[in-house]
Design an enzyme around this catalytic site. Sequence first.
Site, mmCIF file in Angstrom:
data_model
loop_
_atom_site.group_PDB
_atom_site.id
_atom_site.type_symbol
_atom_site.label_atom_id
_atom_site.label_comp_id
_atom_site.label_asym_id
_atom_site.label_seq_id
_atom_site.Cartn_x
_atom_site.Cartn_y
_atom_site.Cartn_z
ATOM 1 N N ARG A 1 -14.578 13.241 12.471
ATOM 2 C CA ARG A 1 -15.373 12.065 12.155
ATOM 3 C C ARG A 1 -16.048 11.439 13.362
ATOM 4 N NH1 ARG A 1 -11.145 9.397 7.785
ATOM 5 N NH2 ARG A 1 -11.631 10.902 6.170
ATOM 6 N N ALA B 1 2.258 2.913 2.400
ATOM 7 C CA ALA B 1 3.435 2.801 3.259
ATOM 8 C C ALA B 1 4.413 1.776 2.693
ATOM 9 C CB ALA B 1 3.011 2.425 4.676
ATOM 10 N N GLY B 2 3.927 0.596 2.363
ATOM 11 C CA GLY B 2 4.792 -0.485 1.916
ATOM 12 C C GLY B 2 5.478 -0.184 0.595
ATOM 13 N N ARG C 1 -8.504 9.695 14.005
ATOM 14 C CA ARG C 1 -7.704 10.216 12.904
ATOM 15 C C ARG C 1 -8.507 11.272 12.155
ATOM 16 N NH1 ARG C 1 -7.552 9.307 7.662
ATOM 17 N NH2 ARG C 1 -8.860 7.448 7.671
ATOM 18 N N GLY D 1 0.846 -1.188 0.000
ATOM 19 C CA GLY D 1 0.000 0.000 0.000
ATOM 20 C C GLY D 1 0.883 1.240 0.000
#
Lengths: 228, 637, 246
Positions: B330, B44-45, B435, B42
Amino acid sequence: MNNIFAFYYSSIGKKVLMSLTGLFLIIFLTEHLVGNLLLFANDQGKMYEAYGDFLVSNPVIRFIEIFLFLGVLGHAILGVILWFKNRMTRPVKYKSFRLKDNATLASRTTIITGSVIGIFLYIHLKTFFIPSRFSAEKVSTYELVVKAFSNPWYDAFYLVALFLLGYHLRHGFQSAFQTLGLRNKTYTSFLDLLACIVWCLIPLGFAAIPIYFFFFHQAASTVIMGVH
Amino acid sequence: MTLDSKIPDGPIEKKWSNHRFNMKLVNPSNRRKYSIIVVGTGLAGASAAASLAELGYNVISLCYHESPRRAHSIAAQGGINAPKNYANDGDSIYRLFYDTLKGGDYRAREANVYRLAEVSGSIIDQCVAQGVPFARDYAGYLDMRSFGGAQVSRTFYSRGQTGQQLLLGAYSALSRQIGAGTVKFFDRREMMELVVVDGMARGIICRNLRTGVIESYVADAVVLATGGYANTFYLSTMAKASNATAIWRAYKKGALFANPCFTQIHPTCIPVSGDYQSKLTLMSESLRNDGRIWVPKKSGDSRAPSQIPENERDYYLERLYPSFGNLVPRDVASRRAKEICDKGLGIGKTKMAVYLDFADAIKRNGKHWIEEKYGNLFDMYHEITAEDPYADPMRIYPAVHYMMGGLWVDYNLMSTIPGLFVIGEANFSDHGANRLGASALMQGLADGYFILPYTMSDYLAKTKFSSLAINHSEFEKANKSVAERVEKLLAINGKQPVNEIHKKLGKVMWDFVGMGRNEKGLKKALKLIPEIREEFWNDAKVVGDSDNISIELEKAGRIADFLELAELLAFDALHRKESCGGHFREECQTPEGEALRNDKKFAYAAAWEFTGDGKKPKLNKEPLTFEYVKPSERSYK
Amino acid sequence: MNFTLKIWRQKNQNDTGKFETYEVRSISPDASFLEMLDVLNNQLVMEDREPVAFDHDCREGICGSCGMMINGRAHGKGRKQATCDVRMRSFTDGQTITVEPWRANPFPVIKDLIVDRTAFDRIMQAGGFISVRTGGVPDANSTPVRKENAEEAMDAAACIGCGACVAACPNSSAMLFVAAKVSQFALLPQGQPERKERVQKMVAQMDKEGFGNCSNNYACEAECPKGISVTHIARLNREFLLAKLT
């Protein structure tokens, strides 16, 4: 990487050759049609024959003729090669494949229309080109035309072939521009207009010749003979 | 275990630059001697694998998809934050830091959050250079919009497909390295076990999902970028295959799991319509820029929304939070929607939905303007519901969307197992208890591009590695245990498809560990989860072969781990007797229904330690200290 | 709603495979096509038969994992949708639905409806990138990009790499996929330095993978879930010609 063979071997390269030969043939067709319009001059083919003589005797035209034949051959052979190659990319066929929902009939049938045009071309050349070019004594091409088009079967085949030529051009013309990278939002509408002219008017123009000779010219020449 | 977060000394704005100077480096010609496994592709990876390979390390990258580009980061819609202040509206690194920390309800580590804000500007630069087509204005400069919890426009976007574009950017960087041979990429590989040798993470065991072969991979360090575990709830906005197996296996090998209960429930999702439903679809938060949320004032009002006059509508977010209005964070928006629906004011067939209305925006700016801005979202809504959102308001309801919790990592993004790094959503670090929108993309890329490459070099330079072969006893042991686990799953031979058991788990989680949590419910969940687990191991039916693609086997393995993680999640939720961010304990609220934190008792990250199957996990606390932003009641009024 | 399904079943890449017929009952019209397959799979599992394997993940039309021929149409008969976007209400009750995997030499079937699309990844690895190092870049706003170009680049970049273009093409051509990437970078200033190398490398790899030639019948555009226009293929052709000739 930058050499002509690599270019030919790339998929786009072959398509570019298809487009260029195709466009070249369209230019020829246009010229051919304009020349043939002389048949309508109603002068017993005088101007038409003079035009024919000019073509045969002009070295430049004779030189271009070689390319014309190469163009036809190239376009046909390449077309068949591409068709075969493309068939081979899907060895297992779909049980159900509704290509017709997504692509026009013209685009799906270029190999068929092209093949018929090929047969047509063979007959066409045999009727007109070969006798007028390679026979020992001088042949009146005008008479060849009158004679050939008096046969209704010949005319019918002619008309069918020209209809298919129209269909072939309908896909081919815009396709050539697409392949050469010349289609974009700005020109698309102009190209579509031009395409209509090409795929409608060229075959219509050619079709007028057998129709004219079959229905009107025979009658006209009879009348003239009667006067004599 | 004492948790050393390794936060560098110095003032907050100097910590990262000082640390970068103090970290050890690996000489360029020595880098090729090290190998690093990166699990997941993704944001990050992929960014980490590409950046590490660029530096010269040997990188092994794996994912369970057929291609790195399928990772679920691709589904993020709205945007990515960066304090560029291109809008000249008073943004700064410090403000982003402040907003993120406050948005997280003061349950994140200050130093990490500041670093995140600090490097986020570089992410935008990097992505533009990669050819990411961000939205632009007529002068050709980058356009921004605003997101929940912020009063500035700092969110960069590519229509409603920002995640896709950023992921494709990272994927292209990764592809470049794969093409150059510096990254060895393995597709359709699922990490099944972490291998720890002499106390250091030295490799992983994967199942080749195509052939069923159990494979061992050896390296000097392991990076987990395997995303979040929101699918514990069965219905979520996660992709179907998103799972917790990699982090859960690491947890069982000794990595600590921090704040597992911090669950983000996204307020604007398309409501559940039936039992067949396999997942929930998010409608981007960006819609709240122009959409107004409301319900009829009268319960049971069955008139069509357009027939309800203004004065009979309750724009409850605008009423309760005049300064942030529809753009509250949220957690707040979700909780208020639930509260309204619990009171019986919900709309639609199920009464579990509220309106998100664009009539005003359409009247103000025209339909075309809305189309240009949100066209694809409106189309998506229309496709799913067969309703026209241009004519009638959307129906929305909250859904599980993101997990703030994850494996505990120190400032260097390393877990409690040396050599095991955890990045992106898989770690717990930067978002605290909630978040903010457009921060997940920011964190994933910050970790991968700009943080891990430095801290990894430091670790490699400071550590002595013994050479290992894949026939090392630890690898053989782990390999065997994975094979046994596969056998065990295939041998259950009960009566229920695994999916049905997953649904049961999801229902328990949503009912008792969802948006509103209380002691009684959590205790009930803690009783029910082990029962479902029992049911799974006795009555599941796993059809398929072990030597082929076996979709049921894949699901079964993932669900088995969710069934264990769910218990830890509920356990953590029960222990945290306070409300903060996405964790709302009904016992702890202000008279106005706002979350009531308990900073005296719970200003810590709860890092749980595995102590053995069937045994209670051990709680380790990382105290959170706030030197720069003093925790206060998080008010958006 | 009730349906009869004719689905391609193939154990693995070496198996020859065949169609099997299944019945599913009481499907909600609001269910998605994949949810209908979930119901079928549950049914099969209960009967101790192996469920139908298909690639899928995000189920919101963006990851590009899912893809199958539904009644002879890539991603079903609707326009601009991926298989996961197809809803059962678009079928008629009692209808027979034929489901097949993508068929193309470069996309071998590896199980049931799953095909191997890694050929696309290899095309990307050949040149689908801008060779920029992490960190060594100027400020994002230092190079303005004409809005129209940015928008058109975004139109191209919307490609999800699902392979429908290849599946729908009578020649299994991957031109739309390659064109989308080449076009995106050709439109942006950041893509200029590698412009010529990129298009040549990507086309060479595309040919090497065995995709067919484009015959400009535009079935790809018609079936693309993101509606990517064939004008990008014209641009690809143009880029390729210019790269070769200049």
